[in-house]
Scaffold this motif. Structure first.
Motif, PDB file in Angstrom:
ATOM      1  N   UNK A  78    -102.921 -20.819  25.324  1.00 51.28           N
ATOM      2  CA  UNK A  78    -103.405 -20.879  23.947  1.00 51.28           C
ATOM      3  C   UNK A  78    -104.478 -21.938  23.790  1.00 51.28           C
ATOM      4  N   UNK A  79    -104.366 -23.011  24.566  1.00 51.34           N
ATOM      5  CA  UNK A  79    -105.339 -24.101  24.474  1.00 51.34           C
ATOM      6  C   UNK A  79    -106.778 -23.576  24.517  1.00 51.34           C
ATOM      7  N   UNK A  80    -107.033 -22.691  25.477  1.00 47.29           N
ATOM      8  CA  UNK A  80    -108.406 -22.197  25.634  1.00 47.29           C
ATOM      9  C   UNK A  80    -108.823 -21.342  24.433  1.00 47.29           C
ATOM     10  N   UNK A  81    -107.874 -20.542  23.935  1.00 47.37           N
ATOM     11  CA  UNK A  81    -108.212 -19.717  22.772  1.00 47.37           C
ATOM     12  C   UNK A  81    -108.453 -20.586  21.545  1.00 47.37           C
ATOM     13  N   UNK A  82    -107.685 -21.694  21.438  1.00 44.27           N
ATOM     14  CA  UNK A  82    -107.862 -22.580  20.285  1.00 44.27           C
ATOM     15  C   UNK A  82    -109.232 -23.232  20.332  1.00 44.27           C
ATOM     16  N   UNK A 121    -100.763 -18.763  19.843  1.00 47.53           N
ATOM     17  CA  UNK A 121     -99.404 -18.749  20.398  1.00 47.53           C
ATOM     18  C   UNK A 121     -98.761 -17.387  20.181  1.00 47.53           C
ATOM     19  N   UNK A 122     -98.957 -16.869  18.957  1.00 55.14           N
ATOM     20  CA  UNK A 122     -98.353 -15.587  18.602  1.00 55.14           C
ATOM     21  C   UNK A 122     -98.845 -14.483  19.535  1.00 55.14           C
ATOM     22  N   UNK A 123    -100.166 -14.408  19.716  1.00 59.19           N
ATOM     23  CA  UNK A 123    -100.714 -13.342  20.556  1.00 59.19           C
ATOM     24  C   UNK A 123    -100.215 -13.465  21.995  1.00 59.19           C
ATOM     25  N   UNK A 124    -100.200 -14.702  22.515  1.00 57.00           N
ATOM     26  CA  UNK A 124     -99.759 -14.876  23.897  1.00 57.00           C
ATOM     27  C   UNK A 124     -98.274 -14.542  24.045  1.00 57.00           C
ATOM     28  N   UNK A 125     -97.465 -15.063  23.114  1.00 47.20           N
ATOM     29  CA  UNK A 125     -96.019 -14.813  23.202  1.00 47.20           C
ATOM     30  C   UNK A 125     -95.701 -13.336  23.012  1.00 47.20           C
TER      31      UNK A 125
END
Lengths: 313, 320
Positions: free
Chosen positions: B51-55, B279-283
């Motif tokens: 998520x870090x990279x997407x953020x 987070x939602x998309x990854x989870x």
């Protein structure tokens, strides 16, 4: 006479044709053999599916929306064409019709809920791609014979891709630019409120345009699979950006229902030729996609120049 | 029709970003129940890492989207690829060159962003087409520049990008701080308020004395800068740069911004929501994975959820 030739309107509409000539002449000069029937056929073959996808994008752009899913939709259609349409034609046709219905529903959803089309179609791009992956997890399949026959048609004198591109451009031109309902459709992009006050259903125009996009996207996928004979789920993903670029290059605008079908076809052909142009110039294929970007920037810069001159004059 | 007249009340806005976190938690819980509580911590760790990279890119994309309809950065994938290649080439596997390499990739990103705004402002090209064209050019540059590049990241850099404290990735902690700083910037600084003002009504903002050009230039430059940062970190994280490592960020960067509660109509931005959405998309993908769903089903679900979120949120003003 000179005044009309240098008028803003004329220059604007001539720009797509001029850019095409600018890229076609060096190709002919460097490699005269491309001027033959066979050469042109080879050069322009892949322009047909891209031109059809560009038309689909143009319909959506006309009503001020943007379709980020057209590439994965074309991929899905190609996958359906190479599997179901070949093995169980009835199921294939039903699936394609269902896809077009979904397109119409999307148009209705975007209009009724007042949603940004860019997000809805972004979501749909994942859906179409997912379905394509489900249908054809690994590249393969086979195009039905009749599509291949059509796509490899040997027309007399003029190569098939040129005839097909002309036909697409002219047909859409008369439907959208010359017919009375076409004017309403474009009006829905220019001023939806005015169109609604005049008694037309804006919902209906939106659904019509999305359905048209679905139909032309389907034609694009089928013609593509006819050329490549087999399909894969990622086959046309780049069409999304290419189609937007083609419409804009051909003189379309993002808002206001200002589009030009013939310009869009010319724009598409220009972008397709950019690759061949580089290889004839002996420039590394690394720069192929970069050249498409550069052409876009140059043509739009020219258009900005024409507009500015026109507004000061 | 006007975004201002129907502007969401503040309470609802806050609910919008809470929603993405709640959804993320629900998805995680579902995966936990299914797997009988196995590997929950690992799953969260991985979610935080990715998520870090997407953020990072999402925040840049959000700044641009918040400046109003039509504004979007499609040059992120190319910038990530180019910055990753530059970082790896300049660092050349040497720990002593990490700072130089990072600076070079950030500079490259910022340059792409500034050039994007140049195209938009000087040549009057619509942002979508301007950033799309520059993406093609930047991607070509990355291909030509990174051809045959097989440089591993310097050990210290690779360690930093993959380090964890008590199971929490260090990079994720940095990104949380980064997001908090950007939230303050957006809410409390002249730049942040200008971004939102321009997004609500560019002409009104201009008449009110907002430095429209400078602010827009800055949003595009920052988006490029963040994409550059993401590219360098991603190259360190994945043990080297690759030319297609930015591909998925084209649509995903827009998706996290929209699911996170930022309005595509402009003038409304939401930083915490980006974390929740990422987070939602990854989870969600992880959950579908544990359920044994294939790639196709995962894609279809992602798409349907994006559409469901936007349909529920509704559009008070169509962006396009």
């Amino acid at each position: 006479m000179l005044a009309t030739l240098t008028s803003r309107r004329f220059l604007r509409s001539a720009l797509p044709a001029i850019s095409l000539v600018m890229i076609l002449l060096p190709i002919f000069y460097m490699q005269p053999r491309t001027m033959s029937y066979f050469g042109l056929n080879l050069l322009l073959n892949l322009a047909i599916p891209i031109a059809l996808a560009t038309m689909a994008q143009m319909f959506v752009l006309t009503v001020n929306d943007l379709d980020l899913s057209i590439g994965s939709y074309v991929s899905l259609v190609a996958c359906i064409g190479a599997t179901w349409l070949q093995q169980t034609p009835l199921l294939g046709v039903a699936a394609l019709l269902a896809c077009i219905v979904v397109y119409g529903l999307l148009g209705a959803l975007v209009h009724v809920r007042n949603l940004p089309s860019i997000v809805v179609t972004l979501g749909m791009s994942f859906v179409w791609l997912g379905l394509a992956v489900l249908l054809l997890p690994t590249p393969g399949g086979q195009a039905p014979g009749w599509i291949r026959t059509v796509m490899t048609l040997k027309t007399p004198m003029v190569p098939f891709p040129i005839l097909a591109a002309l036909l697409i451009g002219v047909l859409v031109h008369f439907g959208l630019m010359r017919s009375s309902y076409g004017a309403v459709l474009r009006g829905a992009g220019g001023n939806p409120r005015a169109v609604a006050r005049a008694g037309w259903s804006v919902l209906r125009t939106k659904v019509t345009m999305y359905v048209m996009a679905g139909i032309f996207g389907m034609l694009s996928g089928l013609s593509l699979v006819g050329l490549t004979t087999s399909a894969d789920a990622n086959i046309a993903l780049r069409y999304t950006l290419l189609s937007i670029a083609g419409v804009i290059l051909g003189g379309g605008e993002f808002v206001g229902g200002r589009v030009s079908p013939i310009g869009a076809v010319l724009g598409t052909v220009t972008l397709v030729l950019a690759g061949s142009f580089l290889s004839f110039m002996r420039i590394s294929p690394d720069w192929q996609i970069g050249a498409q970007g550069a052409i876009l920037i140059v043509v739009l810069a020219l258009r900005a120049l024409i507009n500015r001159r026109g507004s000061t004059a | 029709m006007n975004g201002l007249s129907k502007g969401m009340p503040r309470a609802l806005l806050e609910k919008a970003w809470l929603g993405s976190f709640l959804a993320a938690a629900a998805v995680w819980a579902a995966a936990m129940i299914y797997s009988g509580g196995q590997g929950g911590g690992q799953m969260l760790g991985a979610a935080l890492s990715f998520s870090t990279f997407f953020v990072i890119v999402g925040i840049g994309q959000m700044l641009i989207i918040a400046t109003g309809p039509g504004n979007v950065d499609l040059s992120i994938p190319g910038t990530i690829a180019l910055a990753g290649a530059i970082a790896m080439k300049v660092m050349d596997g040497e720990d002593s060159l990490i700072v130089v390499g990072l600076a070079a990739s950030l500079a490259a990103g910022a340059a792409v962003g500034a050039a994007n705004y140049g195209l938009i402002r000087v040549l009057r090209i619509p942002p979508i087409i301007a950033t799309l064209s520059s993406n093609l050019l930047v991607q070509s540059t990355a291909i030509a520049y990174g051809r045959g590049l097989r440089v591993k990241p310097p050990p210290a850099f690779a360690d930093f990008t993959t380090a964890t404290v008590f199971g929490v990735p260090v990079l994720a902690l940095c990104a949380v701080v980064f997001a908090a700083v950007m939230a303050v910037v957006l809410a409390r600084t002249v730049f942040g308020r200008s971004v939102l003002a321009i997004g609500q009504n560019m002409r009104a903002a201009w008449l009110a004395g907002v430095a429209v050009d400078r602010t827009r230039l800055l949003t595009y430059t920052l988006s490029g800068l963040f994409a550059g940062l993401c590219g360098a970190l991603l190259a360190g994280f994945s043990g080297g740069s690759s030319l297609d490592m930015g591909m998925e960020y084209l649509l995903a960067s827009i998706a996290v911004v929209v699911i996170g509660g930022t309005s595509v109509a402009g003038g409304k931005a939401n930083v915490p929501g980006i974390w929740g959405a990422a987070l939602f998309l990854f989870l969600l993908l992880t959950m579908l994975n544990t359920f044994g769903a294939g790639a196709g089903v995962r894609l279809v679900m992602t798409g349907l959820i994006i559409i469901a979120v936007i349909t529920m949120a509704g559009g008070d003003k169509p962006a396009r």
